[in-house]
Design a protein around this motif. Structure first.
Motif, mmCIF file in Angstrom:
data_model
loop_
_atom_site.group_PDB
_atom_site.id
_atom_site.type_symbol
_atom_site.label_atom_id
_atom_site.label_comp_id
_atom_site.label_asym_id
_atom_site.label_seq_id
_atom_site.Cartn_x
_atom_site.Cartn_y
_atom_site.Cartn_z
ATOM 1 N N ILE D 87 0.837 -1.200 0.000
ATOM 2 C CA ILE D 87 0.000 0.000 0.000
ATOM 3 C C ILE D 87 0.870 1.246 0.000
ATOM 4 O O ILE D 87 0.519 2.271 -0.555
ATOM 5 N N LEU D 140 -1.791 14.896 -5.146
ATOM 6 C CA LEU D 140 -2.272 15.063 -3.780
ATOM 7 C C LEU D 140 -3.074 13.837 -3.352
ATOM 8 O O LEU D 140 -2.898 13.310 -2.255
ATOM 9 N N ALA D 141 -3.952 13.386 -4.237
ATOM 10 C CA ALA D 141 -4.816 12.252 -3.900
ATOM 11 C C ALA D 141 -3.967 11.029 -3.580
ATOM 12 O O ALA D 141 -4.156 10.376 -2.557
ATOM 13 N N PHE D 142 -2.991 10.734 -4.442
ATOM 14 C CA PHE D 142 -2.261 9.483 -4.235
ATOM 15 C C PHE D 142 -1.264 9.586 -3.104
ATOM 16 O O PHE D 142 -1.015 8.610 -2.397
ATOM 17 N N SER D 144 -1.814 11.150 -0.497
ATOM 18 C CA SER D 144 -2.569 10.992 0.734
ATOM 19 C C SER D 144 -2.841 9.529 1.029
ATOM 20 O O SER D 144 -3.060 9.149 2.169
ATOM 21 N N LEU D 145 -2.822 8.693 -0.011
ATOM 22 C CA LEU D 145 -3.036 7.267 0.238
ATOM 23 C C LEU D 145 -1.839 6.631 0.933
ATOM 24 O O LEU D 145 -1.960 5.575 1.543
ATOM 25 N N VAL D 147 -0.492 7.370 3.492
ATOM 26 C CA VAL D 147 -0.708 7.318 4.937
ATOM 27 C C VAL D 147 -1.111 5.915 5.366
ATOM 28 O O VAL D 147 -0.690 5.430 6.414
ATOM 29 N N TYR D 148 -1.961 5.288 4.545
ATOM 30 C CA TYR D 148 -2.489 3.990 4.945
ATOM 31 C C TYR D 148 -1.379 2.989 5.186
ATOM 32 O O TYR D 148 -1.384 2.285 6.194
ATOM 33 N N ILE D 174 -0.858 13.776 7.485
ATOM 34 C CA ILE D 174 -2.160 14.431 7.323
ATOM 35 C C ILE D 174 -2.028 15.919 7.569
ATOM 36 O O ILE D 174 -2.540 16.755 6.829
#
Lengths: 187, 98, 659, 409
Positions: D87, D140-142, D144-145, D147-148, D174
């Motif tokens: 991930i 930005l979207a990816f 932010s992923l 973090v998981y 975040i």
């Protein structure tokens, strides 16, 4: 044959499978991750539906912020797998039955075409022109072509929906204050 | 256009969300299922925005805002409940008992 | 000056407020109270004279003074607080402020030693203010404020010495009897609004004849309902029983409220709404016969009363009956005329009796004796100790008995003549005339008896008291003298033709009373022989009555209360006031109390409302709540399931049989 | 399927392959570079045994990681423990897909393959896997992923150090994501678009955005450091406190996936800085590179590579220069300085652009950017003056103990 339709079905299948797994996994973290997966698939579908900006925001806000928050809370509380997470079966059966009926009803809404919606919505006698009842806005694809991905959404957001937009800012502020007050042990 | 399939998918996801809300008993999971329902509705909005103008997409943004606010407050409440009851099992949370 | 008419109300109102404040903070400041109380009335009287002079110079048209919009309900019904100055209200204004001033002055002496002095003057001033509102109001609702206000003041003043149960009971009785009458007035107002659409006196006089059919049921009902109010306020059959009891108040109050002004409000109201009454001949007959009957019965009761104020009270009821007889025959001016003269001599009589009572009371006080200061059987021979009072009361007695040329003769003669004339075409009026004549005879009789028992013979109150009897102070006799003069010369207001007059008052009031002419035959007063016969008969009756009264009373010694044997037969009936009170007690009060207690209180309120209604509702709510609380078991899952089920049902309802 | 579509698919696949390969190779070399730079800064040779001047060191590391034993803690949540590195790795890899690496290549091909049939491609081939209209929003979207992966790795290891590291990392990412996203809004305001190709074209017409949007660059760079969990913001893996943070329990290839992701993030951030603030593949002071052609494509690619390389070096330079922040300092820097700064800057830039549009609607893009640059000078000076408050910039000279003339003698 275009490429969009098969890709759509791929994403659709992905989202449904993820959603089913989300509600069936015992471990809350797994549930959360499968929900993220659902949202990701939905973002893909949004792109196919000419809503690229919404897709990006979906991933940034939902997957990147809200679900991370969920994950945090789950981790903080450390609620692992419950030994028997499911409800007693009559309750579960009742839930499944209710959900099934609701789903069937939602599917029945497919019978509502433009004409029928217009007829029921309007106060005029039966056959009304749907175009008069539901004035067509600029469709997504055309708007994106004209103003770009962000501009297409920004234009109505900051003109027609300006007041609601401002109100949501108040809502967010309220939520922030509320969350801080609730979560903080001592202010 | 994919309007019909999108709406059908939206209905399926919404029903799955309802099902999750009904059968799960972990408060956080129930909450997540609510988010799933919101997402299903968003899908409808986006699909209809293709035809009926961008108001639908704007509405999705509002829904997300509300969802964010809801998640913040809701999770704070769940935290508070957990602190109080040491559990997020809805079967044990009967404070609302009349 | 006319536009300043509100000053006449404002002065006593301010007086009431100031005196009320003094009564609370500094009740011993009697000098200030007298100054404020009497000064307010004198100021009012001065303004009244100014208005009178202006009205006298005018042509008789009414002046309306709009103070403010009171209730702008709809476009059609907008009730304003308007005062109306015309010749009728000017007469009433003069009588009220004039007689009121005199009585206030008298009260300064009479109430001097009373601890509630300031409170008394506050009430009295307030009464005058309300009475003026009553007579000056330009519409029924405005008059009704005064109507209710004087009722309130009457209640307060009757029960002025509220420490004694009987006094406060008398106050309540007066108030309740008045309330019954007020109900009639209210209903009449509603009906008038319903049928005519206005409550203004002017508007009523103009529009009522157009809207209401002559002698129709609505107008008769309205007139009768109005008259019901008048019987309450003016103590007529059947609501007269409160007035004799009202004598429990201070004597000046009896003089002002229960003789000169408030009780005549009914007469005034009938004259004010004369058009309504003239449209309803049946109602007119009822008024006349009621008046005559009241005059007769009250006179018979007065024959056997021993309390000096009770005699005068029944006399008042009787004289008010005369006035209603007058207005019932359509002799509006005669009614008002008698109202004015009666105000003079009855006020004089009451104040005189007050003077007597004052003397008796002081004598008892000085001699440390206890007894009833109002019982005539304990008086006698007072003429030697109180010459002024004796002379003045003698004048008043002659006046009320109808001895020419005193005021009472002219007014009473006018009324009897009017009844006689109407009796020519209507037997009812003839009966009324006969009853009136008999009442006149008895009036002369009981007044002579009163004079004889009080002032002649020898003093029966005991030797210890006799040296202490003395005349009242000048502040009390002064008003008596003024009233005595007025009683003598009051008749000139409306001298008939044979006496060289021209019915001046009647002509003066014509702008007000002529509105009734189209529906009521003009009274053609008898002339020549008939007139002289009637006058002669009246004089004869008065003289015979006086002589009989004197003779029967002085024929043998008056027995003291202790020595009086129980009366029998008719005398007992008369002494017991026909047992009307007892009858009312049995027929109305008892059943009402029973009904209220058993049915309304215990049955409806306690059982139906409290136990079944309130308690039952609570129990049902509690039961439902218990059921609901079973549903609310705290499990969010159940709530959610029910919620979704509700959504499913709603969907079912909304999309119905979707394809 | 039309030949044009087949051509599009073919070239897209080729570009994917090329970019993936380049990223992987680049990351491998960056591990070497990091150690070389560290050695250089610390005045020592660095790895020099494997291959000429240690060039084969990454290969050796790779082989080592492949053949090392995989360990899994007994109490770990096995599936999440396994999936967490993936991930982290996948979004990091995907980021490079949207960054234009060079000027578009004019192309006209038409050929037939035995089984697959005819392929046709005519026109400019963008030197990017997917020129998305959502541009940096995708990044930005990816990111932010990412973090998981970190959070899950920390949690699934079922170790307190890992968990703390994971939570720290997630919170940090975040927090700085907000400032990062907001620092890009002025770019959107100035260029009117979020697509990289548009942003690059705007910079070619006017000035590089480093000039008119200097504070954005500043905030972006600092937030980028935090996003990549690099020093001075490497709290999540602070070895002194947390052993190694969220990947304490990982070994072998799983561990190396985290490392690859981290270096891929560095690469992405450097490429983003290059693209957003330094004109991307643009060669300054000439418009030759915008003509189109094979030579131009190669030249612009070199330019892009050079700029990116500098920023990668910069990141490493910083890492081996500055000490680590304390955790609360890190958070207050993010929320109390970077976030308000970015917000205020948005307002300032929006106002300035509006004023320019009103006052001088016909002004050329260069002059427009120049005017904004002039505006940025006092703002930038003010910000640093107040942020610094005399600690670093005026630093040493002032703090040095003044030597009085009389004391010497």
């Amino acid at each position: 044959m275009d490429l969009v339709t098969p890709v759509f079905w791929v994403f659709a299948g992905w989202s449904v499978v993820s959603a089913v797994l989300c509600i069936t996994r015992r471990n809350p973290i797994s549930s959360a991750l499968w929900l993220v997966s659902t949202m990701f698939a939905l973002a893909g579908i949004y792109v196919l539906l000419d809503a690229q900006f919404i897709a990006a925001v979906q991933v940034i806000v939902y997957a990147g912020a809200i679900m991370v928050l969920f994950l945090f809370v789950i981790m903080l509380l450390n609620v692992g797998d419950a030994p028997r997470e499911w409800r007693r079966w009559p309750v579960g059966l009742l839930g499944v039955g209710l959900a099934a009926v609701l789903g069937a009803q939602l599917m029945m809404l497919g019978g509502y075409g433009r004409q029928r919606l217009a007829d029921e919505f309007s106060t005029q006698p039966a056959p009304v022109n749907p175009a008069l009842v539901f004035p067509e806005g600029m469709a997504s694809a055309a708007a994106v072509a004209e103003r770009g991905v962000v501009g297409a959404v920004a234009e109505p957001l900051f003109t027609a929906y300006l007041i609601p937009f401002e109100i949501t800012s108040v809502l967010l502020l309220t939520a922030v204050i509320g969350a801080v007050v609730l979560a903080k042990k001592k202010l | 256009m994919l309007l019909g399939p999108s709406l059908a998918l939206s209905a399926v996801l919404f029903t799955l969300g309802v099902l999750g809300v009904l059968v799960r008993r972990n408060a956080i999971v129930v909450f997540m299922c609510v988010e799933l329902m919101l997402n299903a509705v968003n899908l409808s909005f986006v699909a209809l925005a293709q035809v009926h103008g961008l108001g639908g997409q704007v509405m999705v943004i509002f829904v997300m805002t509300v969802a964010a606010a809801e998640a913040a407050v809701g999770l704070a409440i769940i935290l508070a409940i957990f602190r109080h009851a040491q559990s997020v099992d809805l079967r044990q949370l009967t404070l609302l008992k009349g | 000056m006319t536009s300043l008419v509100w000053l006449t109300i404002l002065f006593p109102l301010l007086g009431a407020v100031i005196n009320g404040a003094i009564a609370i903070r500094r009740p011993e400041a009697k000098g200030l109270v007298s100054l404020v109380g009497v000064g307010a009335l004198l100021g009012s009287f001065a303004v009244a004279i100014g208005i009178f002079l202006e009205v006298l110079a005018g042509d008789g048209t009414a002046t309306r003074v709009l103070l403010w919009q009171w209730m702008p309900v709809t476009e059609r019904l907008s009730i304003d607080l308007t005062l109306q100055v015309d010749r009728l209200s000017t007469v009433m204004l003069l009588v009220i402020t004039g007689v009121g001033s005199l009585i206030h002055l008298f009260s300064v002496g009479y109430m001097k030693s009373d601890p509630g002095y300031a409170r008394y003057f506050a009430y009295l001033n307030l009464f005058v203010a309300f009475m003026l509102v009553l007579v000056l109001g330009a519409s029924l609702p405005v008059s009704f404020i005064g109507w209710e206000g004087v009722g309130l003041c009457s209640y307060l003043l009757i029960g002025f010495w509220y420490e004694v149960d009987a006094n406060s009971d008398a106050g309540k009785k007066a108030f309740l009897a008045n309330r019954i009458g007020d109900f009639g007035v209210l209903m009449a107002m509603f009906l008038l609004w319903w049928h005519v659409g206005t409550l203004d006196y002017d508007g009523l006089a103009r529009q009522a004849p157009e809207v209401l059919a002559y002698a129709g049921a609505p107008v008769t009902l309205i007139a009768l309902l109005l008259f019901l109010g008048c019987t309450g306020k003016s103590a007529q059959i059947p609501l007269f029983t409160w007035l004799p009891d009202a004598m429990a108040g201070p004597t000046p109050v009896s003089a002002l409220i229960h003789a000169a002004t408030m009780v005549t409000a009914g007469v005034f109201l009938v004259v004010r709404t004369g058009v309504i009454f003239s449209l309803a001949p049946v109602a007119m007959e009822v008024v006349a016969i009621t008046g005559a009957l009241t005059a007769f019965f009250a006179a018979t009761i007065a024959l056997r009363q021993n309390d000096i104020k009770k005699v005068l009270a029944y006399s008042t009821v009787s004289q008010l009956g005369y006035m209603f007889l007058a207005v019932g025959t359509g002799a509006w001016a005669a009614g008002i005329f008698h109202l004015v003269t009666h105000a003079f001599f009855k006020a004089l009589l009451f104040l005189g009796s007050g003077s007597v009572i004052h003397a008796m009371h002081h004598a008892q006080h000085a001699a440390h004796a206890h007894g009833d200061a109002q019982d005539m059987r304990l008086m006698g021979g007072l003429r030697r100790a109180m010459p002024w009072t004796f002379v003045l009361m003698g004048i008043a007695t002659l006046a009320i008995a109808g001895v020419p040329p005193l005021a009472g003769f002219w007014s009473k003669d006018e009324i009897l003549a009017a009844a006689f004339v109407r009796g020519g075409g209507n037997t009812i009026y003839l009966v009324a005339w006969g009853l009136g004549l008999l009442a006149a005879l008895m009036t002369a009789f009981y007044m002579a008896r009163l004079m004889a028992m009080t002032f002649f013979g020898r003093f029966r109150g005991g030797d210890t008291l006799e040296p202490h009897l003395h005349e009242a102070p000048a502040v009390m006799t002064g008003p008596l003298v003024v009233l005595g003069l007025l009683s003598i010369v009051g008749g000139v207001l409306n001298l008939p033709g044979f006496a060289g007059g021209s019915h001046y008052l009647a002509h003066w009031l014509e702008p007000v009373t002529d509105a009734t002419l189209p529906y009521l035959d003009r009274l053609e007063m008898p002339h020549g022989m008939t007139e002289l016969l009637l006058v002669g008969g009246a004089i004869t009756i008065a003289l015979v009555g006086l002589a009989l009264g004197m003779w029967t009373t002085l024929r043998r010694p008056v027995l003291t209360p202790a020595a009086t044997p129980a009366a029998t037969g008719l005398a007992r009936v008369l002494e017991g006031k026909y047992f009307i009170d007892e009858l009312y007690q049995k027929v109305f009060v008892g059943p009402t109390v029973w009904f209220s207690r058993r049915v309304l209180w215990q049955g409806i309120d306690q059982f139906l409302v409290d136990r079944m209604g309130v308690g039952g509702t609570a129990r049902v709510a509690k039961g439902l709540g218990w059921l609901g609380s079973r549903l609310q078991n705290g499990h969010v899952a159940l709530y959610l399931t029910l919620f979704v089920a509700g959504v499913v049902l709603l969907m079912r309802a909304v999309i119905g049989g979707a394809p | 399927m039309t030949p044009e579509m087949k051509g599009f698919l073919l070239f897209s696949s080729l570009k994917m392959l090329a970019v993936f390969t380049m990223t992987m190779v680049g990351v491998a070399l960056m591990t070497l570079m990091e150690r070389k730079v560290a050695g250089w800064i610390q005045n020592r040779p660095g790895p020099n045994r494997v291959g000429p001047t240690g060039l084969l060191q990454p290969v050796a590391d790779g082989i080592k990681n492949f053949i090392k034993e995989e360990t899994t803690p007994a109490a770990a949540n096995r599936s999440l423990y396994t999936i967490a590195p993936a991930i982290t790795f996948i979004p990091a890899m995907m980021l490079m897909a949207v960054i234009p690496l060079a000027a578009p290549l004019p192309l006209a091909v038409d050929f037939t393959l035995p089984v697959l049939g005819r392929f046709v491609y005519t026109g400019d081939l963008p030197m990017v896997v997917a020129d998305l209209p959502i541009g940096f929003l995708f990044i930005l979207a990816f990111s932010s992923l990412g973090v998981y992966g970190v959070a899950l790795a920390g949690w699934a290891s079922n170790s307190k150090y890992s968990l703390l590291g994971g939570l720290r990392a997630s919170a940090q990412m975040i927090s700085y994501e907000v400032a990062l996203g907001l620092s890009l809004v002025p770019i959107l305001l100035l260029s009117g678009n979020v697509a990289f190709s548009e942003i690059i074209r705007n910079q070619q017409e006017g000035l590089w955005y480093i000039a008119p949007l200097f504070l954005s660059f500043f905030v972006f760079l600092i937030s980028g450091f935090a996003e990549t969990n690099r020093l001075p913001f490497d709290l999540p893996e602070a070895e002194a406190e947390l052993v190694a943070g969220y990947h304490s329990e990982y070994s072998a290839m799983k561990f190396s996936l985290f490392m690859i992701a981290e270096f891929a993030h560095i690469l992405t951030i450097s490429a983003m800085v290059t693209t957003l603030f330094f004109g991307g593949w643009d060669i300054p002071f000439t418009s030759w590179d915008e003509q189109g052609g094979v030579a131009q494509t190669l030249a612009t690619h070199l330019a892009f590579f050079a700029k990116t390389f500098f920023w990668i070096f910069f990141v490493m330079w910083i890492r081996w220069t500055l000490p680590r922040f304390r955790y609360d300092q890190l958070m207050s820097l993010g929320w109390k300085v970077m976030l308000p700064l970015a917000l205020v800057y948005i307002v300032v830039i929006a106002g300035a652009i509006w004023a320019l549009d009103v006052l001088a609607p016909t002004i050329s893009p260069t002059a427009r950017a120049g005017a904004l640059f002039l505006l940025n000078l006092p703002i930038g000076w003010g910000v640093f003056f107040f942020l610094d408050r005399g600690r670093i910039v005026q630093g040493v000279g002032q703090r040095a103990v003044p030597i009085r003339a009389g004391a010497e003698g």
